[in-house]
Design a protein around this motif. Structure first.
Motif, short mmCIF file in Angstrom:
data_model
loop_
_atom_site.label_atom_id
_atom_site.label_comp_id
_atom_site.label_asym_id
_atom_site.label_seq_id
_atom_site.Cartn_x
_atom_site.Cartn_y
_atom_site.Cartn_z
N GLY A 81 -19.24 -42.04 -0.17
CA GLY A 81 -17.98 -41.62 0.56
C GLY A 81 -17.78 -40.37 0.87
O GLY A 81 -18.12 -39.52 -0.13
N ILE A 82 -17.24 -40.11 1.94
CA ILE A 82 -16.70 -38.87 2.26
C ILE A 82 -15.69 -38.83 3.22
O ILE A 82 -15.85 -39.51 4.35
N LYS A 83 -14.74 -37.78 3.26
CA LYS A 83 -13.82 -37.88 4.63
C LYS A 83 -13.47 -36.40 4.54
O LYS A 83 -13.29 -35.80 3.67
N ALA A 84 -12.79 -35.95 5.86
CA ALA A 84 -12.37 -34.95 5.94
C ALA A 84 -10.92 -34.65 5.42
O ALA A 84 -10.35 -35.60 5.01
N GLY A 85 -10.39 -33.46 5.10
CA GLY A 85 -9.15 -33.41 4.27
C GLY A 85 -9.26 -33.74 2.98
O GLY A 85 -10.30 -33.50 2.29
#
Ligand SMILES: [Zn+2]
Ligand SMILES: [Zn+2]
Length: 396
Positions: free
Chosen positions: A178-182
């Protein structure tokens, strides 16, 4: 190229498991990672990668120059273990009494060593430079190991343009990442507040200044920071966890000491906290005739993933994992000292699934648990994600 990467990862997969088990068996506490650092340095030097020792304590840095002096991407792994007595029963359990790799940093170090093997064979195809950053003391909050390495120049010579790291994540099944911006992790700060009043007989409060009543007002008012000053969709916590003071049931207390934790995902909100909290403490205390002392101790900042780099990493992850590359909805309110890098340059922090298929989240020992036992299948998956990220980034 992807086929070649996969072949090389296969070639080194057994060796990486060996590295992991060896490091797992010999865990070392923060700032004492000398054996681990020596193992890392041995591998890097054996691959003819330029190796720097003792960077910010026991930190080790490898510099692999590709076919051009295009941009520089750093990959970071942490090396330290925790003061926990291992209970996994694994054949390669810790031989160091009361010390255990219960946060998976043995996995991170082994994955990065595997990347060094594979990437050094692909040197001619790397359009830029890869820096391998093996850092000490991730668990040593509030100082951490990253600031020491930054101070000693890990991000310079050559200057690093982007940095990527991953953490094994038992909530995610192996095969997922998993990865997300912010924000990915929260800041974790501490506050110390002392309220000063004046003692008197409990039957004559008008002759004293009651520190207990002032403290009660301060604690209630602190909760209005989260509920009234911060947007309802932001994540923020202020908790007073400790309160000390007073002498006897019929004596007005002249002093109360309090301690609490402050957590935030947004660096701007976090940076407004010391002033906002002190203003409330000062206003209430003075209005009620007392005095105060206030100390705000900053721990790890929030880890914030930069937008463009996150896009690149996510695209690399998609190529490796297809629909098993996920975007988590929420950040973790835990702390992570990779955050110190994310304050300095474009950074991306990945959660790497390591929960064996067939086990539910509830059945899986969490991070920092004495039975924590990440799935070793995640080792090659982590390698493939990082290596693909390197090529994706340097080709852009
Ligand atoms: Zn940890
Ligand atoms: Zn960790």
């Amino acid at each position: 190229m992807n086929k070649r990467i996969k072949e090389l990862i296969n070639k080194y997969s057994n060796l990486v498991v060996e590295y992991r088990r060896d490091i797992h068996k010999h865990p070392e506490l923060s700032r004492m990672e000398t054996r681990t650092a020596a193992l890392v340095a041995d591998v890097l030097e054996g691959l003819n990668i330029k190796t720097l020792l003792n960077v910010g304590g026991t930190g080790v840095v490898g510099i692999l120059e590709g076919n051009s002096n295009n941009r520089v991407i750093a990959l970071r792994a942490d090396m330290d273990a925790l003061p926990i007595q291992e209970k996994t029963g694994l054949p390669f359990s810790s031989v160091n009494e009361g010390v255990m790799h219960a946060c998976g940093h043995d996995m991170h170090t082994a994955i990065l060593l595997g990347c060094a093997h594979v990437l050094s064979e692909l040197k001619e195809q790397i359009n830029g430079t890869v820096k391998f950053v093996f850092q000490p003391a991730e668990e040593d909050n509030p100082t951490g190991g990253a600031p020491g390495m930054i101070k000693e120049g890990v991000l310079e010579n050559p200057k690093v343009d982007a940095i990527v790291s991953l953490h094994v994540w038992p909530k995610l099944e192996t095969g997922y990442a998993g990865i997300k911006a912010g924000p990915m992790t929260a800041s974790s700060d501490r506050i110390f507040i002392t309220i000063k009043g004046k003692s008197s007989h409990g039957s004559a409060p008008e002759e004293g200044i009651d520190a207990v009543v002032i403290a009660a007002n301060v604690i209630s008012a602190l909760q209005t920071i989260v509920s009234r000053n911060i947007g309802p969709l932001e994540s923020s916590v202020i908790s007073i966890g400790k309160l000390n003071g007073g002498y006897r049931y019929n004596i007005i207390a002249d002093r109360i000491d309090m301690e609490g934790t402050v957590r935030n995902l947004d660096p701007k909100i976090r940076n407004s906290m010391p002033e906002r909290i002190e203003k409330l403490v000062k206003g209430i205390t003075e209005a009620m005739g007392g005095g105060y002392e206030f100390k705000y101790v900053k721990g790890y900042p929030p880890t914030v993933n930069e937008k463009n780099l996150t896009k690149i990493v996510y695209s690399a992850m998609r190529k490796v994992l297809n629909e098993k590359a996920v975007i988590p909805e929420r950040a973790s309110l835990g702390g992570e000292d990779f955050a110190f890098f994310s304050e300095k340059l474009p950074s991306a922090y990945i959660w790497l699934g390591c929960r064996p298929s067939g086990l539910s989240v509830e059945e899986t020992p969490p991070l920092h648990n004495n039975r924590f036992n990440p799935d070793e299948k995640a080792l090659t998956i982590g390698m493939e994600i990082l290596i693909s990220t390197v090529f994706e980034y340097l080709s852009g």
